[in-house]
Design a protein around this motif. Structure first.
Motif: not given
Length: 195
Positions: A164-168
């Protein structure tokens, strides 16, 4: 010298009251034997709209005993027998049905009379019996006692958080890049104008 507390010189001393056999009255509790008086009182209270727990208390017994008597009555009905317990089951079901029927009649009257507020009647019908309740879908399995939450291993939670952090971060960089792309184009246009 004074007299003992409660002594009345005008009242003659009589014989002390006889003690009754059995348990002292201060230790009396809920009735544990089904009697006709308890049966009729329970049915009367249910007909007036009381819950089974309230009806049992008003009749002088406990909800636990009432449910036990009803279970015994249902077992006897399945076995094809007749007893005081089967009569209790019939009386309880009839009293609850009569109360629900009175609620249905009141809600029907509320349809014709627009000044009548029938929210309480509809709510009481909803909590009175399962037939009138709207069944809600369960989000979890019946065996899962955690509610709408699911148990996740720490490694899985960390992996999901990193994804999720990478997508954000990629979305954030895309949002910033159009501004950055416009700036060099604007500089290039200025250079063309100068020539």
């Amino acid at each position: 010298m004074s007299h003992a507390r409660g002594f009345d010189p005008d009242k003659p001393l009589g014989t002390p009251p006889k003690r009754k056999r059995g348990r002292p009255s201060k230790f009396s509790g809920p009735a544990t034997s089904l009697t006709y008086a308890i049966q009729t009182e329970v049915a009367t209270q249910l007909r007036r709209g009381a819950t089974r727990r309230m009806a049992a208390s008003l009749a002088g017994t406990s909800a636990k005993h009432l449910e036990n008597w009803l279970r015994r009555g249902r077992d006897a009905i399945e076995a094809g027998k007749r007893s005081r317990y089967t009569e209790l089951v019939q009386d309880v079901e009839k009293a609850e049905a009569e109360y629900q029927m009175s609620l249905i009649e009141a809600s029907t009257a509320a349809i014709a009379d627009k000044t009548m507020n029938d929210k309480v009647i509809r709510w009481r019908l909803a909590v009175a019996d399962r037939e009138f309740r709207a069944e809600r879908e369960r989000t979890t399995a019946a065996s899962d006692a955690q509610g709408p939450f699911e148990l996740v291993k720490p490694e899985d939670a960390q992996r999901a958080l990193v994804e999720k952090l990478e997508r954000f971060l990629t979305e954030a960089s895309r949002a910033e890049s159009p501004d950055a792309d416009e700036a060099p184009e604007a500089q290039g246009e200025e250079e063309d104008d100068e020539e």
